[in-house]
Motif scaffolding. Structure first.
Motif, short mmCIF file in Angstrom:
data_model
loop_
_atom_site.label_atom_id
_atom_site.label_comp_id
_atom_site.label_asym_id
_atom_site.label_seq_id
_atom_site.Cartn_x
_atom_site.Cartn_y
_atom_site.Cartn_z
N GLY A 234 42.67 49.96 90.39
CA GLY A 234 42.44 50.36 89.01
C GLY A 234 41.09 50.02 88.43
N THR A 235 40.06 49.98 89.23
CA THR A 235 38.73 49.66 88.74
C THR A 235 37.83 50.88 88.83
OG1 THR A 235 36.78 48.26 89.02
CG2 THR A 235 38.01 48.78 91.01
N SER A 236 36.85 50.93 87.95
CA SER A 236 35.88 52.03 88.01
C SER A 236 34.93 51.86 89.19
CB SER A 236 35.07 52.08 86.72
OG SER A 236 34.28 50.91 86.59
N ALA A 237 34.86 50.64 89.72
CA ALA A 237 33.98 50.30 90.84
C ALA A 237 32.51 50.47 90.49
CB ALA A 237 34.34 51.09 92.09
N VAL A 238 32.18 50.36 89.21
CA VAL A 238 30.78 50.47 88.80
C VAL A 238 30.27 49.23 88.05
CG1 VAL A 238 30.73 52.99 88.75
CG2 VAL A 238 31.33 51.74 86.68
N VAL A 239 31.14 48.38 87.58
CA VAL A 239 30.73 47.22 86.79
C VAL A 239 30.39 46.06 87.73
CG1 VAL A 239 31.38 45.58 85.00
CG2 VAL A 239 32.16 47.95 84.85
N TYR A 240 29.11 45.68 87.71
CA TYR A 240 28.63 44.60 88.54
C TYR A 240 28.73 43.30 87.74
CZ TYR A 240 25.91 42.17 92.01
OH TYR A 240 25.53 41.30 92.98
N PRO A 241 29.09 42.17 88.34
CA PRO A 241 29.06 41.89 89.76
C PRO A 241 30.37 42.18 90.51
CG PRO A 241 29.36 39.83 88.62
CD PRO A 241 29.24 40.92 87.57
N LEU B 123 31.91 43.04 95.12
CA LEU B 123 32.87 42.43 96.04
C LEU B 123 33.39 43.43 97.08
CD1 LEU B 123 34.91 40.23 93.55
CD2 LEU B 123 33.27 39.44 95.26
N ILE B 124 33.46 44.68 96.71
CA ILE B 124 33.95 45.71 97.63
C ILE B 124 33.01 45.81 98.84
CG2 ILE B 124 34.54 48.15 97.88
CD1 ILE B 124 34.94 48.08 94.72
N ALA B 125 31.72 45.90 98.59
CA ALA B 125 30.74 45.99 99.68
C ALA B 125 30.73 44.71 100.51
CB ALA B 125 29.35 46.27 99.11
N ILE B 126 30.89 43.57 99.86
CA ILE B 126 30.93 42.30 100.60
C ILE B 126 32.12 42.29 101.55
CG2 ILE B 126 31.31 39.81 100.37
CD1 ILE B 126 29.71 40.00 97.71
N GLY B 127 33.27 42.72 101.07
CA GLY B 127 34.46 42.78 101.93
C GLY B 127 34.25 43.72 103.10
N MET B 128 33.71 44.88 102.84
CA MET B 128 33.47 45.86 103.91
C MET B 128 32.51 45.31 104.96
SD MET B 128 33.09 49.36 101.75
CE MET B 128 34.49 50.39 101.40
N ARG B 129 31.42 44.70 104.51
CA ARG B 129 30.43 44.13 105.45
C ARG B 129 31.03 43.04 106.31
NH1 ARG B 129 26.79 44.36 101.06
NH2 ARG B 129 27.09 42.15 100.69
N ASN B 130 32.06 42.38 105.82
CA ASN B 130 32.67 41.28 106.55
C ASN B 130 33.94 41.68 107.28
OD1 ASN B 130 31.16 38.55 106.01
ND2 ASN B 130 31.00 39.77 104.15
N GLN C 24 41.90 57.88 89.46
CA GLN C 24 40.60 58.54 89.35
C GLN C 24 39.79 58.35 90.62
OE1 GLN C 24 40.10 60.30 86.52
NE2 GLN C 24 42.07 59.54 85.82
N ILE C 25 38.96 59.30 90.93
CA ILE C 25 37.97 59.17 92.00
C ILE C 25 36.88 58.22 91.49
CG2 ILE C 25 36.25 60.39 93.40
CD1 ILE C 25 39.09 61.13 94.13
N THR C 26 36.44 57.31 92.35
CA THR C 26 35.39 56.35 91.97
C THR C 26 34.22 56.45 92.96
OG1 THR C 26 36.12 54.49 93.33
CG2 THR C 26 37.23 54.79 91.19
N PRO C 27 33.14 55.74 92.69
CA PRO C 27 32.01 55.76 93.63
C PRO C 27 32.35 55.21 95.03
CG PRO C 27 31.27 55.00 91.49
CD PRO C 27 32.78 55.08 91.43
#
Length: 112
Positions: A56-63, A67-74, A84-87
């Motif tokens: 349920g997040t827009s995935a645009v509000v930093y920081p 966390l999404i990218a950090i999880g993926m990288r790890n 909704q579709i998000t970035p």
């Protein structure tokens, strides 16, 4: 990966933890600073995660969106639950489009 196969993660440690703790994470309002200790704990947890639920997040509000990218990288498998579709919709391992209140209980095998 198809959703039926992906949902076999129901037996992984992340899903067991969700079923055990069932708590809402801490949150901050718009414009509020995230306490450093809270961010540090979140970042450490995401780096260790097997499965990251992006709910349920827009995935645009930093920081927090970072966390999404950090999880993926790890190496965390990522599941987005959002009507909704998000970035990040095109980059997660599995996107479940819909209401989290309906999807989450089925995902972790808990019905209230």
């Amino acid at each position: 990966m198809n959703s039926a196969r992906f949902l076999q993660y129901g037996s992984c440690s992340a899903a067991r933890a969700i079923r055990k703790h069932r708590s809402r994470p801490e949150s901050v309002g718009s414009g509020e600073a995230l306490p450093f200790a809270t961010w540090e704990k979140a970042e450490t947890s995401v780096k260790r995660a097997e499965l990251l639920l992006v709910v349920g997040t827009s995935a645009v509000v930093y920081p927090a969106s970072g966390l999404i990218a950090i999880g993926m990288r790890n190496g965390a498998r990522t599941v987005e639950i959002n009507p909704q579709i998000t970035p990040v919709s095109d980059t997660v391992d599995l996107r479940l489009g819909g209401n989290a209140a309906e999807i989450l209980p089925d995902l972790v095998g808990v019905r209230g």
